[in-house]
Write an enzyme that holds these catalytic residues in place. Sequence first.
Site, PDB file in Angstrom:
ATOM      1  N   CYS A 116       0.809  -1.237   0.000  1.00 22.51           N
ATOM      2  CA  CYS A 116       0.000   0.000   0.000  1.00 22.51           C
ATOM      3  C   CYS A 116       0.836   1.279   0.000  1.00 22.51           C
ATOM      4  O   CYS A 116       0.299   2.365  -0.190  1.00 22.51           O
ATOM      5  CB  CYS A 116      -0.936   0.010   1.202  1.00 22.51           C
ATOM      6  SG  CYS A 116      -2.179  -1.277   1.117  1.00 22.51           S
ATOM      7  N   HIS A 256      -3.497   7.245   3.029  1.00 20.12           N
ATOM      8  CA  HIS A 256      -3.903   5.949   2.479  1.00 20.12           C
ATOM      9  C   HIS A 256      -5.223   5.557   3.147  1.00 20.12           C
ATOM     10  O   HIS A 256      -5.399   5.752   4.348  1.00 20.12           O
ATOM     11  CB  HIS A 256      -2.817   4.915   2.783  1.00 20.12           C
ATOM     12  CG  HIS A 256      -3.201   3.531   2.402  1.00 20.12           C
ATOM     13  ND1 HIS A 256      -3.664   3.207   1.157  1.00 20.12           N
ATOM     14  CD2 HIS A 256      -3.207   2.367   3.119  1.00 20.12           C
ATOM     15  CE1 HIS A 256      -3.935   1.910   1.113  1.00 20.12           C
ATOM     16  NE2 HIS A 256      -3.672   1.381   2.297  1.00 20.12           N
ATOM     17  N   ASN A 286     -10.383   0.104   0.431  1.00 19.71           N
ATOM     18  CA  ASN A 286      -8.922   0.178   0.290  1.00 19.71           C
ATOM     19  C   ASN A 286      -8.526  -0.324  -1.099  1.00 19.71           C
ATOM     20  O   ASN A 286      -8.567  -1.521  -1.363  1.00 19.71           O
ATOM     21  CB  ASN A 286      -8.269  -0.670   1.388  1.00 19.71           C
ATOM     22  CG  ASN A 286      -6.749  -0.627   1.334  1.00 19.71           C
ATOM     23  OD1 ASN A 286      -6.167  -0.050   0.410  1.00 19.71           O
ATOM     24  ND2 ASN A 286      -6.112  -1.238   2.304  1.00 19.71           N
TER      25      ASN A 286
HETATM   26  C1  COA Z   1      -9.448  -5.749   9.606  1.00 22.50           C
HETATM   27  C2  COA Z   1     -10.062  -4.828  10.619  1.00 22.50           C
HETATM   28  C3  COA Z   1     -11.115  -3.930   9.976  1.00 22.50           C
HETATM   29  C4  COA Z   1     -10.743  -5.650  11.696  1.00 22.50           C
HETATM   30  O1  COA Z   1     -11.268  -4.773  12.663  1.00 22.50           O
HETATM   31  P1  COA Z   1     -10.982  -5.037  14.216  1.00 22.50           P
HETATM   32  O2  COA Z   1     -11.670  -3.975  14.923  1.00 22.50           O
HETATM   33  O3  COA Z   1      -9.490  -5.156  14.388  1.00 22.50           O
HETATM   34  O4  COA Z   1     -11.706  -6.403  14.418  1.00 22.50           O
HETATM   35  P2  COA Z   1     -11.188  -7.645  15.238  1.00 22.50           P
HETATM   36  O5  COA Z   1     -10.305  -8.463  14.367  1.00 22.50           O
HETATM   37  O6  COA Z   1     -10.664  -7.182  16.558  1.00 22.50           O
HETATM   38  O7  COA Z   1     -12.526  -8.399  15.455  1.00 22.50           O
HETATM   39  C5  COA Z   1     -13.498  -7.953  16.425  1.00 22.50           C
HETATM   40  C6  COA Z   1     -14.676  -8.872  16.337  1.00 22.50           C
HETATM   41  O8  COA Z   1     -15.390  -8.620  15.111  1.00 22.50           O
HETATM   42  C7  COA Z   1     -15.523  -9.817  14.373  1.00 22.50           C
HETATM   43  N1  COA Z   1     -15.462  -9.509  12.946  1.00 22.50           N
HETATM   44  C8  COA Z   1     -14.372  -9.468  12.128  1.00 22.50           C
HETATM   45  N2  COA Z   1     -14.747  -9.114  10.896  1.00 22.50           N
HETATM   46  C9  COA Z   1     -16.083  -8.930  10.933  1.00 22.50           C
HETATM   47  C10 COA Z   1     -17.031  -8.550   9.972  1.00 22.50           C
HETATM   48  N3  COA Z   1     -16.701  -8.283   8.692  1.00 22.50           N
HETATM   49  N4  COA Z   1     -18.316  -8.446  10.340  1.00 22.50           N
HETATM   50  C11 COA Z   1     -18.701  -8.707  11.604  1.00 22.50           C
HETATM   51  N5  COA Z   1     -17.831  -9.068  12.565  1.00 22.50           N
HETATM   52  C12 COA Z   1     -16.548  -9.176  12.242  1.00 22.50           C
HETATM   53  C13 COA Z   1     -14.377 -10.700  14.825  1.00 22.50           C
HETATM   54  O9  COA Z   1     -14.655 -12.060  14.596  1.00 22.50           O
HETATM   55  C14 COA Z   1     -14.307 -10.376  16.299  1.00 22.50           C
HETATM   56  O10 COA Z   1     -15.331 -11.074  16.957  1.00 22.50           O
HETATM   57  P3  COA Z   1     -15.075 -11.704  18.424  1.00 22.50           P
HETATM   58  O11 COA Z   1     -14.743 -10.545  19.285  1.00 22.50           O
HETATM   59  O12 COA Z   1     -16.369 -12.364  18.709  1.00 22.50           O
HETATM   60  O13 COA Z   1     -13.917 -12.637  18.243  1.00 22.50           O
HETATM   61  C15 COA Z   1      -8.960  -3.948  11.277  1.00 22.50           C
HETATM   62  O14 COA Z   1      -8.166  -4.755  12.091  1.00 22.50           O
HETATM   63  C16 COA Z   1      -8.096  -3.225  10.299  1.00 22.50           C
HETATM   64  O15 COA Z   1      -8.511  -2.314   9.647  1.00 22.50           O
HETATM   65  N6  COA Z   1      -6.799  -3.600  10.209  1.00 22.50           N
HETATM   66  C17 COA Z   1      -5.811  -2.862   9.469  1.00 22.50           C
HETATM   67  C18 COA Z   1      -5.997  -2.940   8.001  1.00 22.50           C
HETATM   68  C19 COA Z   1      -4.868  -2.179   7.360  1.00 22.50           C
HETATM   69  O16 COA Z   1      -4.550  -1.078   7.717  1.00 22.50           O
HETATM   70  N7  COA Z   1      -4.172  -2.786   6.443  1.00 22.50           N
HETATM   71  C20 COA Z   1      -2.920  -2.208   5.995  1.00 22.50           C
HETATM   72  C21 COA Z   1      -3.017  -1.547   4.771  1.00 22.50           C
HETATM   73  S1  COA Z   1      -3.530  -2.615   3.499  1.00 22.50           S
END
Ligand code: COA
Length: 332
Positions: A116, A256, A286
């Site tokens: 990215c 980004h 993204n």
């Molecule tokens: C991927 C991302 C959106 C996930 O969000 P998060 O807040 O970290 O979510 P978590 O992984 O902590 O999951 C929290 C809960 O939501 C759930 N969950 C994950 N995806 C879900 C979805 N699409 N819909 C509903 N629930 C979801 C998980 O299973 C978890 O449930 P649990 O607590 O019962 O286990 C986030 O981590 C993110 O944006 N990461 C960085 C991405 C990025 O910057 N990439 C680099 C550039 S490409």
Amino acid sequence: MTKLRAAITGVQGYVPDYVLTNQELEGMVDTNDEWITTRTGIKERRILKGEGLGSSDLGAAAVQALLDKKGLSAEEIDCIIFATATPDMIFPATACIIADKVGAKNAFAYDLMAACSGFLFSVLTASKYIETGTYQKIIVVGADKMSSIVDYTDRQTCIIFGDGAGAVLLEPDTNGLGVQDAILKSNGEGRHYLKMTAGGSVKPASSETIANKEHFIHQEGQTVFKFAVKGMADVSAEIMERNQLKGEDIAWLVPHQANKRIIDATANRMGVGTEKVMLNIQRYGNTTNATIPLCLWEWEKQLNKGDNLILAAFGGGFTWGSIYLKWGYDSK
Ligand SMILES: CC(C)(COP(=O)(O)OP(=O)(O)OC[C@H]1O[C@@H](n2cnc3c(N)ncnc32)[C@H](O)[C@@H]1OP(=O)(O)O)[C@@H](O)C(=O)NCCC(=O)NCCS
């Protein structure tokens, strides 16, 4: 006359027509619009549909429209750098395919892969060719067909990504405009958390890698999130400090677009109000290497010559960075 610098003198974006909404994703994986909106800020993304179409088609559409808008012949372009994480194929470089599609016969062309952060790394690379007087007209194009590597059964990852392209023209400037400073970084220890495991030389494609879904993005979201928040905010604050810039000196933060919460944390650390942050993640998700040029394209009419812009990104590798530039033209 001041130092020779590389200024952005044109920008163009391209997104495919198909809109993949949160509602449609609700029918594909166990998710809902409310979770996606509050956790990421995304409402919809664009998807490139059609047999035989790849990132070069997205990139070439942006480059062609940029040439048309600038009234330039493709043969005037010296170099095309293509930032991508989803090349048409591992080789030849997709940049060569884009150059061929638009007729840039005199350009040398290559791909630059930094996930990215690829667009930022490419802009700095291009700026050095210009600052040394080696080349005069360089197109940096960022494009990704992320839908080609997304596992649409992985609810944590498939909600984030979309397809798109953006291109900028860089030309010499001697009036103080253009790229002023850059801080680019990488740390390969992050390679485990955001990657496509198979299809390269370590693990070539096999029926086993396909059965294991190793040709899809593997992202450990929470870990990447933590590094992204710190990485993007740190370099953005550092570049402001070493250029004696305060929040009020910044016309626009161009981040980004990976997660609205990461963007908010970066803006907050920089002391830049939300009204000065380019944000289109709600419509495109993204798009990896296309996020920053897509923002510049959509905000072009609001940009004034000399505006101070901070471009900031974080991505797989890990790679991250920040570029401080003065916008090159008025387009109103
Ligand atoms: C991927 C991302 C959106 C996930 O969000 P998060 O807040 O970290 O979510 P978590 O992984 O902590 O999951 C929290 C809960 O939501 C759930 N969950 C994950 N995806 C879900 C979805 N699409 N819909 C509903 N629930 C979801 C998980 O299973 C978890 O449930 P649990 O607590 O019962 O286990 C986030 O981590 C993110 O944006 N990461 C960085 C991405 C990025 O910057 N990439 C680099 C550039 S490409």
